[in-house]
Design a protein around this motif. Sequence first.
Motif, PDB file in Angstrom:
ATOM      1  N   VAL A  11       1.400  -0.717   0.155  1.00 12.42           N
ATOM      2  CA  VAL A  11       0.114   0.138   0.131  1.00 12.42           C
ATOM      3  C   VAL A  11       0.958   1.133   0.114  1.00 12.42           C
ATOM      4  N   ALA A  12       0.525   1.953  -0.670  1.00 16.56           N
ATOM      5  CA  ALA A  12       1.084   3.482  -0.764  1.00 16.56           C
ATOM      6  C   ALA A  12       0.139   4.290  -0.419  1.00 16.56           C
ATOM      7  N   ALA A  13       1.063   5.251   0.265  1.00 12.88           N
ATOM      8  CA  ALA A  13       0.108   6.739   0.730  1.00 12.88           C
ATOM      9  C   ALA A  13       1.075   8.019   0.042  1.00 12.88           C
ATOM     10  N   ALA A  14       0.317   9.131   0.460  1.00 12.30           N
ATOM     11  CA  ALA A  14       0.468  10.432  -0.117  1.00 12.30           C
ATOM     12  C   ALA A  14       0.308  11.495  -0.188  1.00 12.30           C
ATOM     13  N   ASP A  15       0.608  12.158   0.792  1.00  8.11           N
ATOM     14  CA  ASP A  15       0.057  13.974   1.285  1.00  8.11           C
ATOM     15  C   ASP A  15      -1.713  13.422   2.055  1.00  8.11           C
ATOM     16  N   GLY A  16      -1.061  12.394   2.786  1.00  6.81           N
ATOM     17  CA  GLY A  16      -1.908  11.524   3.942  1.00  6.81           C
ATOM     18  C   GLY A  16      -3.577  10.867   3.443  1.00  6.81           C
ATOM     19  N   GLN A 492     -13.938   8.100   4.188  1.00 10.32           N
ATOM     20  CA  GLN A 492     -12.499   8.629   4.480  1.00 10.32           C
ATOM     21  C   GLN A 492     -11.954   7.606   5.086  1.00 10.32           C
ATOM     22  N   ILE A 493     -12.431   6.517   5.229  1.00 12.15           N
ATOM     23  CA  ILE A 493     -11.917   5.533   7.136  1.00 12.15           C
ATOM     24  C   ILE A 493     -12.645   4.190   6.615  1.00 12.15           C
ATOM     25  N   GLY A 494     -11.432   3.474   7.725  1.00 16.21           N
ATOM     26  CA  GLY A 494     -12.476   1.987   7.827  1.00 16.21           C
ATOM     27  C   GLY A 494     -12.029   1.247   6.771  1.00 16.21           C
ATOM     28  N   THR A 495     -11.459   1.245   5.461  1.00 14.67           N
ATOM     29  CA  THR A 495     -10.850  -0.327   5.002  1.00 14.67           C
ATOM     30  C   THR A 495     -10.031   0.503   4.686  1.00 14.67           C
ATOM     31  N   ILE A 496      -8.828  -0.491   3.536  1.00 15.78           N
ATOM     32  CA  ILE A 496      -7.782   0.381   3.098  1.00 15.78           C
ATOM     33  C   ILE A 496      -7.782   0.890   1.436  1.00 15.78           C
ATOM     34  N   GLU A 497      -8.128   1.694   1.471  1.00 18.87           N
ATOM     35  CA  GLU A 497      -8.675   2.128  -0.171  1.00 18.87           C
ATOM     36  C   GLU A 497      -8.065   2.637  -0.983  1.00 18.87           C
ATOM     37  N   VAL A 498      -7.899   2.857  -2.058  1.00 26.19           N
ATOM     38  CA  VAL A 498      -7.163   4.304  -2.451  1.00 26.19           C
ATOM     39  C   VAL A 498      -8.751   5.348  -2.857  1.00 26.19           C
ATOM     40  N   GLY A 499      -7.964   6.634  -2.101  1.00 26.67           N
ATOM     41  CA  GLY A 499      -8.485   7.868  -2.013  1.00 26.67           C
ATOM     42  C   GLY A 499      -9.214   7.956  -0.378  1.00 26.67           C
ATOM     43  N   LYS A 500      -9.265   7.147   0.709  1.00 24.21           N
ATOM     44  CA  LYS A 500      -9.012   6.721   1.826  1.00 24.21           C
ATOM     45  C   LYS A 500      -7.591   7.507   2.069  1.00 24.21           C
ATOM     46  N   LYS A 501      -7.666   8.437   3.740  1.00 26.23           N
ATOM     47  CA  LYS A 501      -7.007   8.691   5.139  1.00 26.23           C
ATOM     48  C   LYS A 501      -6.107   7.209   4.553  1.00 26.23           C
ATOM     49  N   ALA A 502      -4.906   8.076   4.499  1.00 21.64           N
ATOM     50  CA  ALA A 502      -3.802   6.755   5.333  1.00 21.64           C
ATOM     51  C   ALA A 502      -3.212   6.218   6.485  1.00 21.64           C
ATOM     52  N   ASN A 521      -2.206 -11.661  22.332  1.00 22.36           N
ATOM     53  CA  ASN A 521      -1.101 -11.146  22.404  1.00 22.36           C
ATOM     54  C   ASN A 521       0.228 -10.607  21.489  1.00 22.36           C
ATOM     55  N   THR A 522      -0.995  -9.671  20.835  1.00 19.41           N
ATOM     56  CA  THR A 522       0.162  -9.260  19.227  1.00 19.41           C
ATOM     57  C   THR A 522       0.170  -7.988  20.049  1.00 19.41           C
ATOM     58  N   GLY A 523       1.561  -7.421  19.116  1.00 24.56           N
ATOM     59  CA  GLY A 523       1.886  -6.838  19.188  1.00 24.56           C
ATOM     60  C   GLY A 523       1.613  -5.379  18.167  1.00 24.56           C
ATOM     61  N   VAL A 524       1.461  -4.072  18.449  1.00 27.05           N
ATOM     62  CA  VAL A 524       1.344  -3.137  17.895  1.00 27.05           C
ATOM     63  C   VAL A 524       2.876  -3.089  17.311  1.00 27.05           C
ATOM     64  N   LEU A 525       3.114  -2.513  16.312  1.00 22.02           N
ATOM     65  CA  LEU A 525       4.244  -2.255  15.362  1.00 22.02           C
ATOM     66  C   LEU A 525       4.180  -0.903  15.418  1.00 22.02           C
ATOM     67  N   TYR A 526       3.533  -0.487  14.054  1.00 17.42           N
ATOM     68  CA  TYR A 526       3.124   1.075  13.826  1.00 17.42           C
ATOM     69  C   TYR A 526       1.293   0.984  13.748  1.00 17.42           C
ATOM     70  N   THR A 527       1.689   2.656  14.710  1.00 18.20           N
ATOM     71  CA  THR A 527      -0.169   3.587  14.055  1.00 18.20           C
ATOM     72  C   THR A 527       0.356   4.341  13.489  1.00 18.20           C
ATOM     73  N   ILE A 528      -0.218   4.524  12.013  1.00 18.33           N
ATOM     74  CA  ILE A 528       0.063   5.420  10.896  1.00 18.33           C
ATOM     75  C   ILE A 528      -1.468   6.147  10.665  1.00 18.33           C
ATOM     76  N   SER A 529      -1.169   7.731  11.131  1.00 15.94           N
ATOM     77  CA  SER A 529      -2.545   8.776  10.924  1.00 15.94           C
ATOM     78  C   SER A 529      -1.976   9.486  10.217  1.00 15.94           C
ATOM     79  N   ASP A 530      -2.892   9.337   8.715  1.00 18.16           N
ATOM     80  CA  ASP A 530      -3.071  10.533   7.685  1.00 18.16           C
ATOM     81  C   ASP A 530      -1.697  10.179   7.452  1.00 18.16           C
ATOM     82  N   GLY A 531      -0.839   9.473   6.913  1.00 17.80           N
ATOM     83  CA  GLY A 531      -0.314   9.090   6.438  1.00 17.80           C
ATOM     84  C   GLY A 531       1.374   8.900   7.026  1.00 17.80           C
ATOM     85  N   ARG A 532       0.943   9.613   8.838  1.00 16.61           N
ATOM     86  CA  ARG A 532       2.597  10.002   9.254  1.00 16.61           C
ATOM     87  C   ARG A 532       2.615   8.824  10.513  1.00 16.61           C
ATOM     88  N   VAL A 533       4.120   8.212  10.731  1.00 11.03           N
ATOM     89  CA  VAL A 533       3.762   7.522  11.965  1.00 11.03           C
ATOM     90  C   VAL A 533       3.449   7.614  13.761  1.00 11.03           C
TER      91      VAL A 533
END
Length: 550
Positions: A11-16, A492-502, A521-533
């Motif tokens: 998946v790729a994101a640009a400008d959020g 805007q959110i809820g699924t990973i689709e082109v045009g939605k927020k990253a 027991n699963t770890g959270v490794l990254y949380t990304i909001s609006d394309g930012r870690v």
Amino acid sequence: MKTDDEVVSAVAAADGEIVFVGDDEGVQKYIGKDTKVIDLDGLYVLPGFIDGHNHGASHQLEKKFDLYLNETAPNQASYQKVMKDYREKYPDKKYILGHGLNLNAFENNSPAHGFIDEIIDDACVFIQDMSVHGCLLNKKAMDEIGLTKDTKAPDGGTIYTDGNGEPTGYLSDCFSLTAPLLAKVTHDAAQEKAAFKEFMKEMNSYGITAFQVPGGGFEDGLDIIREFAKSGKMTMRVSLGQFVDDLNADGAKKIVKVFDKNQSYNSDWCKVTLAKAIIDGVPEGKSALLIDPYDSAAGMPADYRGPVSATQDELNEMTAIIDKAGYQVEFHAMGDGAVNMALNAFEYALKHNGKRDARHQIAHATLMKDEDIPRMGDLNVIGAMQPMWFYYDPFFSPLEEKVFGKARFAKEYRIKDMLDAGIVMTGSIDYPITLEARPLTGIQAGATQCSPFDGEEDSADYLRNPDQAVTVLDMVKMYTVNGAFALEMDKQIGTIEVGKKADFVVLGQNILSCDVKDVANTGVLYTISDGRVVYTGKDKSVKAEPIQGA
């Protein structure tokens, strides 16, 4: 995972925003010299988790500035020590607000004001119980608000009395009585901003990137969100709800004016649409509204069914007015009587105004009439649910079982039946009513109907209604696509689709294919909001154990 449960590798994101969803080869053209590339190496990406019922930064303020009992052993001696230490630290405070009183610390789950008076009798002390629907006042606070044996409880509220008819100081759902005390306890703007920043940081660490506030702190909260969004500090999207003070036509007209005035706050970060109304209280406070009387073990009159905050006609008119204005209504309804009244009101609004994409909600829906389950689905009413209440937990479950009786207790939280009836449900924990806000624990609890914590997940002591277990994917949808739908942010959110927020969360393993008892027991490794870690974790797996005070 993207929409329609399809799994992709890149998946790729640009400008959020999401600009590509597909395979490793296809994503290469989006990688430039300034592109941040995260090689997942087999890790698992989901849309950012959405908490559908969360009271925001109140916990951060409570823990830092108020009398905080959540992390204290639930017994009177421990509570009194904390009160003594707090009074020594703040000897000049005239109004003291407390939080986290556990009713299990008192005989018959019935606290009385003398317990506080022994330690603090020269200041007004009022301590909210763990549900926040109940509150214990000391004698000075009782005198401050004029609470006597002649005081009438507000609609939907209960004033508990002793054998002589005198008030004990414990109230349930008497918010209008305690409001003058609450108004005396304030936090300044700097404290509120710091608390909100800390709250977002905590939620991000759980993979949460959006949440819905079901009422409270409305206009101050809007200003903080706008300021943070403008400065780039927002890391969570929010639907900020507001309470309806009077559950009638006048209250509805008033809230519509408030919403109309604040529509300019709507943005990619904020939604102003949810009106919250409280029909009943809570089971442990014996203030949930039931169709049939409480069990005799509740110690209430034989025909006692619980108080109610409004008549059916008042709820109908209120709902129809807000619905016609285009806003959402969420009812707090825990007893089957309250849920029935809520559905009646939604049905009235539908007939009165016509069909629209209303997305009205019932929060909790603890107990429901058999016929109200398919009816809720037919009316397209969303269930704002708390999966960490589905299993036999050590606090709420014993109290509910006692006051409802075993047979009725066994009919609570029929999640599989609700799902089969087509009810859209969201996941949350009603933070900070319960502090265990991690979606991964809620997902496991809903999929097993048992405790998600290490050492408890295989114990029959925590198992409850295993026939109501749903799949991990069903639970994931509660915390993603369903949450976005409830927040009216599904475009805007809820699924990973082109045009939605990253907005993503990267997990240490594929929770759809791992052992269901290992999801928490699963770890959270990254949380990304609006394309930012906005959060980086270190461990692919963690030890699932209750957050202190939960």
